[in-house]
Write a protein that holds these residues in place. Structure first.
Motif, mmCIF file in Angstrom:
data_model
loop_
_atom_site.group_PDB
_atom_site.id
_atom_site.type_symbol
_atom_site.label_atom_id
_atom_site.label_comp_id
_atom_site.label_asym_id
_atom_site.label_seq_id
_atom_site.Cartn_x
_atom_site.Cartn_y
_atom_site.Cartn_z
ATOM 1 N N THR A 160 7.101 -19.966 -3.077
ATOM 2 C CA THR A 160 6.718 -20.735 -1.889
ATOM 3 C C THR A 160 7.960 -21.170 -1.123
ATOM 4 O O THR A 160 9.069 -21.165 -1.651
ATOM 5 C CB THR A 160 5.896 -21.976 -2.276
ATOM 6 N N ASN A 161 7.761 -21.542 0.130
ATOM 7 C CA ASN A 161 8.855 -21.979 1.017
ATOM 8 C C ASN A 161 10.038 -21.012 1.025
ATOM 9 O O ASN A 161 11.168 -21.400 0.756
ATOM 10 C CB ASN A 161 9.347 -23.375 0.615
ATOM 11 N N PRO A 162 9.775 -19.753 1.350
ATOM 12 C CA PRO A 162 10.869 -18.771 1.340
ATOM 13 C C PRO A 162 11.820 -18.973 2.506
ATOM 14 O O PRO A 162 11.494 -19.641 3.484
ATOM 15 C CB PRO A 162 10.131 -17.440 1.476
ATOM 16 N N GLU A 163 13.008 -18.383 2.379
ATOM 17 C CA GLU A 163 13.974 -18.425 3.469
ATOM 18 C C GLU A 163 13.621 -17.404 4.557
ATOM 19 O O GLU A 163 13.929 -17.585 5.724
ATOM 20 C CB GLU A 163 15.373 -18.107 2.929
ATOM 21 N N PHE A 164 12.978 -16.321 4.136
ATOM 22 C CA PHE A 164 12.607 -15.265 5.089
ATOM 23 C C PHE A 164 11.438 -14.507 4.483
ATOM 24 O O PHE A 164 11.365 -14.364 3.263
ATOM 25 C CB PHE A 164 13.804 -14.329 5.326
ATOM 26 N N ARG A 168 3.857 -3.747 2.053
ATOM 27 C CA ARG A 168 3.912 -4.913 1.169
ATOM 28 C C ARG A 168 4.448 -6.115 1.931
ATOM 29 O O ARG A 168 5.228 -5.969 2.872
ATOM 30 C CB ARG A 168 4.835 -4.637 -0.035
ATOM 31 N N TYR A 169 4.043 -7.292 1.476
ATOM 32 C CA TYR A 169 4.551 -8.522 2.065
ATOM 33 C C TYR A 169 5.756 -8.980 1.246
ATOM 34 O O TYR A 169 5.634 -9.217 0.039
ATOM 35 C CB TYR A 169 3.460 -9.602 2.084
ATOM 36 N N PHE A 170 6.922 -9.072 1.905
ATOM 37 C CA PHE A 170 8.162 -9.408 1.207
ATOM 38 C C PHE A 170 8.539 -10.865 1.431
ATOM 39 O O PHE A 170 8.351 -11.400 2.524
ATOM 40 C CB PHE A 170 9.304 -8.492 1.672
ATOM 41 N N ILE A 171 9.038 -11.491 0.378
ATOM 42 C CA ILE A 171 9.370 -12.908 0.372
ATOM 43 C C ILE A 171 10.783 -13.046 -0.185
ATOM 44 O O ILE A 171 11.028 -12.713 -1.346
ATOM 45 C CB ILE A 171 8.375 -13.682 -0.532
ATOM 46 N N LEU A 172 11.709 -13.526 0.659
ATOM 47 C CA LEU A 172 13.095 -13.736 0.224
ATOM 48 C C LEU A 172 13.274 -15.210 -0.103
ATOM 49 O O LEU A 172 13.058 -16.071 0.743
ATOM 50 C CB LEU A 172 14.064 -13.322 1.329
ATOM 51 N N PHE A 212 10.880 -10.965 -3.489
ATOM 52 C CA PHE A 212 9.574 -10.670 -4.098
ATOM 53 C C PHE A 212 8.763 -9.792 -3.156
ATOM 54 O O PHE A 212 8.962 -9.832 -1.944
ATOM 55 C CB PHE A 212 8.784 -11.962 -4.323
ATOM 56 N N PHE A 213 7.810 -9.024 -3.720
ATOM 57 C CA PHE A 213 6.860 -8.346 -2.850
ATOM 58 C C PHE A 213 5.455 -8.443 -3.425
ATOM 59 O O PHE A 213 5.256 -8.503 -4.631
ATOM 60 C CB PHE A 213 7.253 -6.894 -2.551
ATOM 61 N N ALA A 214 4.498 -8.520 -2.485
ATOM 62 C CA ALA A 214 3.093 -8.745 -2.837
ATOM 63 C C ALA A 214 2.214 -7.845 -1.974
ATOM 64 O O ALA A 214 2.659 -7.312 -0.960
ATOM 65 C CB ALA A 214 2.737 -10.217 -2.598
ATOM 66 N N LYS A 215 0.952 -7.702 -2.380
ATOM 67 C CA LYS A 215 0.039 -6.863 -1.601
ATOM 68 C C LYS A 215 -0.379 -7.534 -0.303
ATOM 69 O O LYS A 215 -0.642 -6.870 0.689
ATOM 70 C CB LYS A 215 -1.192 -6.520 -2.444
ATOM 71 N N THR A 216 -0.447 -8.882 -0.311
ATOM 72 C CA THR A 216 -0.782 -9.617 0.914
ATOM 73 C C THR A 216 0.071 -10.885 0.978
ATOM 74 O O THR A 216 0.779 -11.216 0.026
ATOM 75 C CB THR A 216 -2.271 -10.047 0.956
ATOM 76 N N GLU A 217 -0.053 -11.600 2.100
ATOM 77 C CA GLU A 217 0.688 -12.851 2.266
ATOM 78 C C GLU A 217 0.262 -13.912 1.256
ATOM 79 O O GLU A 217 1.006 -14.844 0.995
ATOM 80 C CB GLU A 217 0.447 -13.411 3.673
ATOM 81 N N THR A 245 -1.419 -13.355 -1.939
ATOM 82 C CA THR A 245 -1.550 -13.041 -3.362
ATOM 83 C C THR A 245 -0.222 -13.237 -4.087
ATOM 84 O O THR A 245 0.841 -13.275 -3.469
ATOM 85 C CB THR A 245 -2.007 -11.580 -3.561
ATOM 86 N N ALA A 246 -0.317 -13.347 -5.400
ATOM 87 C CA ALA A 246 0.892 -13.499 -6.217
ATOM 88 C C ALA A 246 1.741 -12.239 -6.085
ATOM 89 O O ALA A 246 1.212 -11.123 -6.136
ATOM 90 C CB ALA A 246 0.509 -13.722 -7.675
ATOM 91 N N PRO A 247 3.045 -12.400 -5.928
ATOM 92 C CA PRO A 247 3.904 -11.207 -5.892
ATOM 93 C C PRO A 247 3.781 -10.412 -7.187
ATOM 94 O O PRO A 247 3.630 -10.989 -8.262
ATOM 95 C CB PRO A 247 5.313 -11.794 -5.755
#
Length: 157
Positions: A22-26, A43-47, A53-58, A60-62
């Motif tokens: 949660t609260n990613p930088e990008f 994939r939805y990427f979370i930095l 991290f990458f997940a199937k949607t915004e 769902t759990a990566p």
């Protein structure tokens, strides 16, 4: 990024360690080449910090994580991937091929991932880096901006 929603953590399948995403930088959508079948999957990427991290949607759990502290380079990869707006993130074991929807998004990802790699590297000593303090994080951006377009920087070549 006004919408900070709770996202389930990434659970490392080998260690069962949970990583807060949660609260990613990008964050944003990228298309990634799958390891085994070599097909392309959106994939939805979370930095966040030193993890991508990458997940199937915004929401769902990566289901995957790239440890940027192990990464050696992030660089453009249009020729290698035969895709526009593509880039690669390389570790000693693995190269991840990704592409963005626009050139600006590609540049933003390379810049943000590159800064994260630089922050992880042993040579970089931050001044009290605190991602929760946005004013200070803004200053930090300025300090590191010389990394973004410097063709001599080993992280971007």
């Amino acid at each position: 990024m006004a919408h900070h929603m709770m996202r389930p953590p990434y659970v490392d399948p080998n260690t069962q360690i949970c990583f807060d995403a949660t609260n990613p930088e990008f964050e944003g959508w990228l298309t990634k080449q799958s390891m085994w079948l070599k097909d392309w999957r959106r994939r939805y990427f979370i930095l966040k910090g030193s993890k991508l991290f990458f997940a199937k949607t915004e929401y769902t759990a990566p289901h995957g994580m790239i440890d940027l502290s192990q990464c050696t380079t992030v660089k453009s990869a249009d020729l290698k991937s035969r895709k526009r707006n593509s880039f690669e993130v390389s570790t000693p074991e693995m190269t991840y091929l990704l592409y963005a929807d626009t050139e600006k998004e590609k540049d933003d990802w390379i810049g943000n991932v590159g800064r994260a790699i630089v922050r992880c590297s042993s040579t970089y000593q931050p001044r009290e880096y605190d991602s929760k303090n946005s004013a200070e994080a803004e200053d930090e951006e300025d300090d590191i901006s010389e990394y973004s377009n410097d063709s001599n920087n080993p992280y971007f070549n």
